[in-house]
Scaffold this motif. Structure first.
Motif, short mmCIF file in Angstrom:
data_model
loop_
_atom_site.label_atom_id
_atom_site.label_comp_id
_atom_site.label_asym_id
_atom_site.label_seq_id
_atom_site.Cartn_x
_atom_site.Cartn_y
_atom_site.Cartn_z
N LYS A 115 29.97 27.21 15.91
CA LYS A 115 28.98 26.30 15.33
C LYS A 115 29.51 24.87 15.21
O LYS A 115 30.70 24.64 15.04
CB LYS A 115 28.51 26.82 13.98
CG LYS A 115 29.57 26.85 12.91
CD LYS A 115 29.00 27.45 11.63
CE LYS A 115 30.10 27.69 10.63
NZ LYS A 115 29.74 28.64 9.60
N LYS A 150 26.29 21.64 20.69
CA LYS A 150 25.61 22.37 21.78
C LYS A 150 24.15 21.92 21.90
O LYS A 150 23.68 21.60 22.98
CB LYS A 150 25.68 23.89 21.55
CG LYS A 150 27.11 24.45 21.52
CD LYS A 150 27.12 25.96 21.52
CE LYS A 150 26.57 26.57 20.23
NZ LYS A 150 27.41 26.32 19.04
N THR A 151 23.46 21.90 20.75
CA THR A 151 22.06 21.49 20.76
C THR A 151 21.94 20.05 21.24
O THR A 151 21.05 19.69 22.01
CB THR A 151 21.45 21.63 19.35
OG1 THR A 151 21.68 22.96 18.90
CG2 THR A 151 19.97 21.35 19.35
N MET A 184 22.17 19.90 24.94
CA MET A 184 20.95 20.38 25.59
C MET A 184 19.87 19.29 25.54
O MET A 184 19.20 19.02 26.54
CB MET A 184 20.45 21.66 24.91
CG MET A 184 21.49 22.79 24.96
SD MET A 184 20.80 24.44 24.68
CE MET A 184 20.40 24.41 22.97
N ARG A 185 19.74 18.68 24.37
CA ARG A 185 18.72 17.63 24.23
C ARG A 185 19.04 16.42 25.10
O ARG A 185 18.15 15.73 25.58
CB ARG A 185 18.60 17.19 22.77
CG ARG A 185 17.97 18.25 21.90
CD ARG A 185 17.88 17.84 20.45
NE ARG A 185 17.36 18.95 19.66
CZ ARG A 185 17.47 19.06 18.36
NH1 ARG A 185 18.06 18.09 17.66
NH2 ARG A 185 16.98 20.10 17.73
N GLU A 236 12.05 23.46 22.80
CA GLU A 236 13.21 24.12 22.21
C GLU A 236 12.74 25.30 21.40
O GLU A 236 11.73 25.22 20.71
CB GLU A 236 13.87 23.11 21.27
CG GLU A 236 15.33 23.30 21.07
CD GLU A 236 15.90 22.10 20.32
OE1 GLU A 236 15.75 22.07 19.10
OE2 GLU A 236 16.46 21.20 20.96
N LEU A 256 13.94 27.45 18.35
CA LEU A 256 14.95 27.38 17.30
C LEU A 256 15.01 28.63 16.43
O LEU A 256 16.07 29.16 16.18
CB LEU A 256 14.68 26.17 16.40
CG LEU A 256 14.97 24.81 17.02
CD1 LEU A 256 14.38 23.71 16.16
CD2 LEU A 256 16.46 24.60 17.19
N ALA A 263 14.99 24.76 26.13
CA ALA A 263 16.27 25.15 25.55
C ALA A 263 16.07 26.30 24.59
O ALA A 263 15.11 26.32 23.80
CB ALA A 263 16.88 23.97 24.80
N ASN A 281 18.17 28.37 21.70
CA ASN A 281 19.37 28.49 20.88
C ASN A 281 19.67 29.95 20.58
O ASN A 281 18.77 30.76 20.45
CB ASN A 281 19.17 27.75 19.56
CG ASN A 281 19.16 26.26 19.74
OD1 ASN A 281 20.21 25.64 19.96
ND2 ASN A 281 17.98 25.66 19.70
N GLU A 282 20.94 30.25 20.44
CA GLU A 282 21.38 31.60 20.05
C GLU A 282 20.73 32.68 20.91
O GLU A 282 20.03 33.56 20.42
CB GLU A 282 21.09 31.84 18.56
CG GLU A 282 21.76 30.84 17.62
CD GLU A 282 23.26 30.63 17.90
OE1 GLU A 282 23.93 31.60 18.31
OE2 GLU A 282 23.74 29.50 17.74
N SER A 309 22.13 28.32 24.36
CA SER A 309 23.39 28.23 23.64
C SER A 309 23.68 29.59 23.03
O SER A 309 22.76 30.38 22.81
CB SER A 309 23.31 27.17 22.53
OG SER A 309 22.55 27.65 21.45
#
Ligand SMILES: [Zn+2]
Length: 465
Positions: A68, A72-73, A76-77, A131, A133, A177, A179-180, A219
């Motif tokens: 963390k 990473k985010t 991507m952005r 994205e 989230l 994108a 996440n996780e 990610s």
């Protein structure tokens, strides 16, 4: 004037490109112009960024693997930077259809009927990034579903007219994108695999296929990603590039991130003057936390620890300045007592460790280690023996965050030998700097075993051994 119809677009000679080719083209342009490719991204110049560039040049989808707080985010952005300012799409299309080659039924019909006078609109770059989230995402949100309203309105069940498009089809010709990735349920992973493999989506098993033009980025925590059964192997196999992110490899890089992200405006009438050793301590706390055996290193310690700790440190120094009517805001050791509020929750204790400490105890250990490291560095070559000798017998020196900075002159009058190292550390420029240096030396001497210390609330009393 931008073309407003398909006909005008054709006349202008505009040629659309698939999103990955577009991103590649703009990346190459930026590289040729010698531009900074990822402004605001610190410490990745020789590691992460070259890999991302290679992935773009290879037209690969990519997954960022890291603990963390490793931007990473943000990475991507940042890819949206390489999208065109705007691209033409069929006006009113839910999936941003290419005016020359629409894939949705409604656009196809429209163009069949009206041909080149069909209107287009220009989609700006910021509307081409989507994205996911929240971990609870359902397949209907991401891919699509039957739309009950459309079915009720008479649309045949097995036709495209009855469908509601999810987030990914709506990002057609853009970047999506996730996440996780390991949190995604099995069925969604299968759908993603389909998008990656065939570049198309199927909704609800209906034989409706849309050739998707989308750059997918993911990610994941590396531990989760590699755990067997978490991610279907076919999906892993189809992600072109696995890019490992990392924490800053030097304290300087960490401090650069801290300075960039921390909000430390002290306001009008006040002036922030943070000693370098205090800034170093804040970053060193994060470094120590990342090495601590009490901390769960699989989840990691985010760069946000330094950022919020520094904000809290400055806040407490401001509290003192405002309360005591001092205009210079200078953080000092006694302000570290307040970092628990910003550290707890960012440091996750290792649940499997036998000798267990409370969160507070673990943080205290980490802070003390950081102060000791920075003190040892900063005072290397300085002779501290006269100071240690002077503080002996009945002498007792008390420090605390709400003691006026000017009082430190009298507080240490019993051990004037301290002025030499205080001077060497830059303590002459203000009462505040002097107080900060005094506290740093006393605490450092305690942590290196030269003095005793007793804590009484937020106060510390130092005496000889
Ligand atoms: Zn369409």
């Amino acid at each position: 004037m931008n073309p407003r119809t398909i006909g005008e677009l054709r006349e202008s000679g505009y040629q659309p490109a698939p999103v990955k080719a577009e991103v590649e083209r703009n990346l190459i342009r930026a590289m040729e112009a010698g531009e900074e490719l990822f402004p605001g991204i610190v410490g990745y110049d020789f590691t992460v960024i070259p890999q991302v560039v290679n992935a773009i040049l290879s037209h690969h989808d990519m997954v960022f693997l890291g603990e963390k707080g490793q931007a990473k985010t943000r990475m991507m952005r940042a890819l949206t930077r390489f999208l065109d300012d705007k691209i033409p799409v069929v006006s009113g299309c839910e999936i941003n259809d290419n005016p020359y080659d629409p894939i949705c039924l409604s656009c196809k019909r429209k163009i069949e009927q009206h041909g080149d006078i069909v209107e287009i609109e220009w989609l700006p770059r910021d509307r081409r990034y989507g994205e996911r989230l929240s971990p609870g995402t359902k397949i209907a949100d991401l891919i699509g579903d039957l739309d009950p309203a459309k079915v009720a309105g008479g649309a045949p069940l097995a036709s495209e007219d009855a469908l509601h498009f999810g987030l990914i089809p709506r990002m057609n010709r853009g970047v999506f994108a996730i996440n996780e990735l390991p949190d995604l349920e099995y069925l969604i992973q299968v759908s993603l695999f389909n998008i990656l493999e065939e570049r198309d989506i199927q909704i609800r098993g209906y034989p409706i296929r849309f050739p998707m033009d989308v750059l997918l980025v993911f990610s994941a925590n590396p531990e989760e990603y590699s755990r067997s059964g978490k991610i279907i192997t076919q999906l892993k196999d189809r992600i072109g590039a696995e890019i490992r992110t990392h924490y800053p490899s030097t304290r300087e890089a960490g401090l650069k991130i801290m300075d960039q992200e921390a909000k430390v405006d002290v306001g009008e009438g006040y002036q922030l003057d943070a000693p370098d050793f205090m800034r170093d301590i804040v970053e060193q706390i994060t470094v120590e936390a990342r090495k601590s055996s009490h901390v769960n290193q699989k989840s990691g310690v985010s760069a946000r620890l330094s950022i919020t700790n520094y904000e809290t440190l400055v806040a407490n120094a401001r509290r003192r300045a405002i309360t005591l009517k001092e205009s210079v805001v200078t953080p000092r050791i006694s302000d570290l007592n307040y970092l628990y509020t910003s550290s707890q929750g960012k440091i996750e204790l290792d649940p499997f460790r036998e000798e267990s400490l409370t969160e507070t105890q673990a943080i205290e250990k980490i802070i003390e280690r950081a102060v000791r490291v920075v003190f040892t560095e900063r005072t290397a070559g300085m002779d501290m023996d006269p100071v240690v000798d002077a503080i002996a017998g009945e002498i007792r020196i008390e420090t605390g965050d709400m003691i006026p900075s000017a009082d430190y002159k009298t507080i240490v009058s019993a051990a004037p030998q301290i002025w030499e190292p205080v001077h060497a550390l830059g303590g002459d420029k203000s009462d505040q700097a002097r107080a900060a240096c005094v506290e740093f030396i006393l605490e450092g001497l305690y942590l290196t075993g030269k003095l005793n210390r007793k804590k009484i609330g937020e106060m510390a009393a130092y005496r000889g051994k």
